[in-house]
Write a protein that holds these residues in place. Structure first.
Motif, mmCIF file in Angstrom:
data_model
loop_
_atom_site.group_PDB
_atom_site.id
_atom_site.type_symbol
_atom_site.label_atom_id
_atom_site.label_comp_id
_atom_site.label_asym_id
_atom_site.label_seq_id
_atom_site.Cartn_x
_atom_site.Cartn_y
_atom_site.Cartn_z
ATOM 1 N N UNK A 145 -10.431 17.641 19.236
ATOM 2 C CA UNK A 145 -9.196 17.171 19.855
ATOM 3 C C UNK A 145 -9.061 15.648 19.864
ATOM 4 N N UNK A 146 -10.165 14.953 19.646
ATOM 5 C CA UNK A 146 -10.105 13.486 19.631
ATOM 6 C C UNK A 146 -9.133 13.017 18.559
ATOM 7 N N UNK A 147 -9.177 13.661 17.409
ATOM 8 C CA UNK A 147 -8.215 13.365 16.349
ATOM 9 C C UNK A 147 -8.446 12.039 15.648
ATOM 10 N N UNK A 148 -9.595 11.439 15.848
ATOM 11 C CA UNK A 148 -9.915 10.162 15.200
ATOM 12 C C UNK A 148 -11.247 10.280 14.485
ATOM 13 N N UNK A 149 -11.317 9.717 13.312
ATOM 14 C CA UNK A 149 -12.591 9.621 12.603
ATOM 15 C C UNK A 149 -13.144 8.215 12.812
ATOM 16 N N UNK A 150 -14.384 7.995 12.393
ATOM 17 C CA UNK A 150 -15.005 6.683 12.596
ATOM 18 C C UNK A 150 -14.179 5.562 11.983
ATOM 19 N N UNK A 169 -20.711 -6.329 14.774
ATOM 20 C CA UNK A 169 -20.206 -5.155 15.504
ATOM 21 C C UNK A 169 -19.763 -4.127 14.465
ATOM 22 N N UNK A 170 -20.105 -2.853 14.673
ATOM 23 C CA UNK A 170 -19.911 -1.861 13.609
ATOM 24 C C UNK A 170 -18.456 -1.442 13.400
ATOM 25 N N UNK A 171 -17.557 -1.813 14.293
ATOM 26 C CA UNK A 171 -16.147 -1.448 14.167
ATOM 27 C C UNK A 171 -15.328 -2.670 13.744
ATOM 28 N N UNK A 172 -14.232 -2.465 13.028
ATOM 29 C CA UNK A 172 -13.427 -3.607 12.572
ATOM 30 C C UNK A 172 -12.853 -4.393 13.754
ATOM 31 N N UNK A 173 -12.972 -5.696 13.682
ATOM 32 C CA UNK A 173 -12.336 -6.587 14.657
ATOM 33 C C UNK A 173 -11.187 -7.266 13.920
ATOM 34 N N UNK A 174 -9.968 -6.990 14.378
ATOM 35 C CA UNK A 174 -8.767 -7.429 13.660
ATOM 36 C C UNK A 174 -8.032 -8.472 14.493
ATOM 37 N N UNK A 204 -19.242 -6.303 9.915
ATOM 38 C CA UNK A 204 -19.532 -4.951 10.413
ATOM 39 C C UNK A 204 -20.938 -4.463 10.108
ATOM 40 N N UNK A 205 -21.407 -4.592 8.878
ATOM 41 C CA UNK A 205 -22.743 -4.071 8.559
ATOM 42 C C UNK A 205 -23.676 -5.257 8.303
ATOM 43 N N UNK A 206 -24.620 -5.517 9.173
ATOM 44 C CA UNK A 206 -25.539 -6.629 8.956
ATOM 45 C C UNK A 206 -26.339 -6.456 7.668
ATOM 46 N N UNK A 207 -26.585 -7.547 6.995
ATOM 47 C CA UNK A 207 -27.357 -7.501 5.755
ATOM 48 C C UNK A 207 -28.748 -6.921 6.001
ATOM 49 N N UNK A 208 -29.332 -7.255 7.150
ATOM 50 C CA UNK A 208 -30.695 -6.794 7.440
ATOM 51 C C UNK A 208 -30.751 -5.320 7.810
ATOM 52 N N UNK A 209 -29.596 -4.683 7.985
ATOM 53 C CA UNK A 209 -29.559 -3.244 8.241
ATOM 54 C C UNK A 209 -29.490 -2.450 6.940
ATOM 55 N N UNK A 210 -29.300 -3.141 5.842
ATOM 56 C CA UNK A 210 -29.173 -2.450 4.557
ATOM 57 C C UNK A 210 -30.537 -2.313 3.890
ATOM 58 N N UNK A 266 -28.116 -4.748 18.854
ATOM 59 C CA UNK A 266 -27.058 -3.864 18.380
ATOM 60 C C UNK A 266 -25.960 -4.594 17.643
ATOM 61 N N UNK A 267 -26.314 -5.604 16.885
ATOM 62 C CA UNK A 267 -25.336 -6.329 16.085
ATOM 63 C C UNK A 267 -24.651 -7.464 16.815
ATOM 64 N N UNK A 268 -24.960 -7.651 18.095
ATOM 65 C CA UNK A 268 -24.370 -8.742 18.874
ATOM 66 C C UNK A 268 -25.410 -9.845 19.035
ATOM 67 N N UNK A 269 -25.021 -11.068 18.674
ATOM 68 C CA UNK A 269 -25.980 -12.157 18.779
ATOM 69 C C UNK A 269 -26.229 -12.505 20.237
ATOM 70 N N UNK A 270 -27.501 -12.490 20.623
ATOM 71 C CA UNK A 270 -27.898 -12.783 21.994
ATOM 72 C C UNK A 270 -28.323 -14.244 22.121
#
Length: 638
Positions: A52-57, A205-210, A246-252, A318-322
């Protein structure tokens, strides 16, 4: 509509946060974006089992809108939203975090779910009050019929009212403070500044920031210039763009991110024109999971040896610079290492700027320390030219790492340090020296000198060279302290050729030397008396073969140490001074001449004694206290 009050402790904490906790006001945007990302992650998790969410990632996004006319900055997400009760619970009580509860729940139900909740302490939202005089939150929870509006102007309290909202999600509307006292809050409404802050803190951050990005374009004005060509003018247009990677280089993985891409990332992020000598990738899982991408530079940056240089790795959660530079992640001996570390397991205390010095951080630091050493050893073995290039720039850092903190890191670093070799005419590690030692050789022989050229000419090396043994040349101020701190290497003791017993004489040779010493006792006492306090002892040398004389020492302070301390600011020459020992070659013609003068012309013998001491001082690289007197003595013997 009655205004609700923050609880007393929350009110005090809000005042503290606004004025004290956060070092840089600009991080407010990072905190609001992180909360938006958490909200999306929660709804994304629900969508795994609820159609029912109706949204994909790919449908999730974070939208940033600046309204210069009204002075507001809005961060919107299409995440899970909040009910009135959740608004009351999450925003009415500071440090009460729904993210923390949600993470605990999902960890229990689905430990393998790809959900990363960043904010776990519920205080980041209030950083908005550092730049805003009013904050409005408009939200509609997933599955709820109505939306709600939460509004507050700070510590005075807040209101919650029902609000018509068409879509699930949350809008955080910040009414920025007017510019005052050197603070230009209006800058946060500029598109270039918003983009800059997203790239700095929230790029991964893994989601698009627009957000709206301004750019200049040209258009014809309808007029013509004197040559008849159409006139043009520049104008500014705005268009929505995704501004985070979105995808850090070090996560690849290595197949997804080549070494060339990593090197390009290093050059761009760390402002280096040279390729690093080594790229280190870490993907650790266990009690503390983390990813890291580290770089070992070939050359030191221009400010490396200054007080202004700040060491440390970029720390992400988690992708956020501390932290821009977290010095606690690497020991000082590896302060030249650059790179990033990212762990979802870090404990954050109050804000993401204040890290607890807890077990997680120490575990990561210990792991990285071992990994850096391992990669440097591989570089030394597989690409010795590259390692030598690196070592010429940073070897001094490793050596000071050995002696600092009373040798706490000596076991970590002993395999990485190198010295010049009498046989190889190049730098070699201690492991290579020991590997090539003949079976009968007892010690690792070394000599201290100002340069390799000087070391090669020192007379005290003759006996060791005669046996064909290798000698390490210690030519830097810290080298002798390094050897003393190590004490031994692979159970092989170090032997200072200038000071220690070389262990090369047989019992018969020792007896013969003792007999010669007894025979020359009167002469040696005379020489000592002639030289006075300039030397502590005069003796026949058991090390010299072809040279007439050299200056040895007794006790813990050597001549090289004395030179080092003398070079430091302030005159400490009387405090730290080597105890000098004059060693004379009993088989040399100079000794025979001295002996003849002692028997026939005591005045001449005294002059020869002073000449021998001066020559020993010059050989040792010491300056003469009175060069004129030395010259006069020499000339008087013609």
């Amino acid at each position: 509509m009655a205004k609700k009050q923050f609880k007393a402790e929350s009110k005090r904490l809000l005042n503290l946060m606004i004025n004290s906790i956060y070092t840089h006001k600009e991080i407010f945007l990072r905190e609001i974006i992180s909360n938006a990302s958490d909200a999306i992650d929660k709804l994304c998790y629900i969508s795994l089992t609820d159609d029912k969410v109706g949204l994909s990632r790919s449908d999730f996004r974070i939208l940033i809108k600046a309204d210069k006319e009204n002075g507001t900055l809005t961060v919107s997400d299409n995440g899970i939203g909040m009910t009135a009760e959740e608004l009351e619970s999450n925003l009415g009580i500071i440090a009460r975090s729904g993210s923390s509860d949600f993470k605990k729940e999902t960890d229990e139900k689905a430990p393998d779910a790809d959900i990363d909740i960043i904010g776990q302490f519920g205080v980041g939202f209030y950083s908005a009050f550092m730049v805003s005089d009013k904050v409005t939150v408009i939200t509609k929870a997933y599955g709820a019929a109505a939306g709600y509006k939460w509004e507050s102007s700070g510590a005075d309290g807040y209101t919650i009212t029902e609000y018509e909202k068409d879509f699930v999600g949350t809008d955080v509307i910040m009414h920025l403070k007017p510019d005052a006292d050197g603070e230009t809050y209006g800058d946060y409404l500029e598109s270039f500044r918003i983009k800059q802050l997203v790239k700095k803190y929230s790029d991964y951050i893994r989601h698009p920031i627009i957000t709206d990005v301004e750019k200049s374009e040209t258009r014809e004005t309808g007029e013509k210039d004197e040559k008849g060509n159409p006139k043009t003018e520049f104008y500014t247009v705005s268009e929505e763009q995704t501004v985070n990677s979105m995808i850090p280089l070090w996560h690849r993985s290595k197949t997804e991110a080549t070494d060339e891409e990593c090197i390009s990332f290093y050059k761009e992020q760390f402002r280096d024109f040279e390729d690093p000598v080594c790229v280190i990738r870490v993907n650790a899982e266990g009690a503390v999971s983390y990813k890291a991408m580290l770089f070992i530079p070939e050359k030191a940056p221009y400010d490396y040896f200054t007080r202004e240089y700040e060491a440390g790795l970029r720390l992400y959660c988690g992708g956020v610079m501390i932290m821009e530079k977290c010095a606690d992640l690497i020991p000082d001996c590896f302060r030249f290492v650059r790179g990033v570390t990212d762990s979802p397991d870090l404990s954050l205390n109050i804000s993401r700027e204040m890290l607890q010095h807890d077990r997680q951080l120490k575990v990561i630091a210990n792991s990285l320390e071992k990994k850096i050493k391992s990669e440097l050893l591989k570089l030394m073995e597989n690409e010795p030219d590259k390692y030598e290039s690196f070592y010429k720039n940073f070897g001094i850092q490793l050596k000071y790492g050995v002696v600092s903190e009373f040798g706490a890191k000596k076991e970590l670093l002993k395999d990485l340090i190198m010295f010049n070799s009498s046989k190889e005419n190049e730098l070699i590690p201690l492991s290579e020296y020991v590997k090539k030692m003949p079976e009968e050789q007892k010690f690792i022989y070394y000599v201290c000198a100002e340069s390799v050229r000087h070391a090669e000419k020192l007379p005290q090396t003759e006996q060791v060279r005669e046996r064909g043994y290798e000698i390490l040349y210690l030519t830097e101020d810290v080298d002798e302290f390094v050897i003393q701190t190590l004490n031994n290497y692979e159970s092989k003791a170090f032997c200072n050729i200038s000071v220690d017993d070389l262990g090369l004489e047989t019992e018969d040779e020792k007896k013969e030397s003792e007999e010669k010493e007894k025979e020359a006792a009167g002469l040696l006492d005379f020489v000592k008396e002639s030289l006075g306090d300039e030397v502590s002892v005069v003796r026949l040398s058991r090390k010299l073969k072809n040279r007439p004389v050299y200056l040895a020492t007794e006790g813990g302070v050597t001549l090289e140490m004395e030179k080092y301390f003398k070079s430091l600011p302030g005159d400490r020459s009387d405090e730290i001074k080597a105890t000098r020992v004059l060693e004379i070659n009993g088989d040399h013609s100079a000794f025979r001449s001295l002996k003849a003068a002692y028997e026939n012309d005591k005045e001449k013998a005294a002059k020869l004694s002073k000449i021998l001491l001066s020559q020993a001082q010059l050989i040792a690289g010491l300056s003469l206290d009175d060069p004129s007197e030395y010259t006069e003595i020499v000339c008087s013997l013609f």
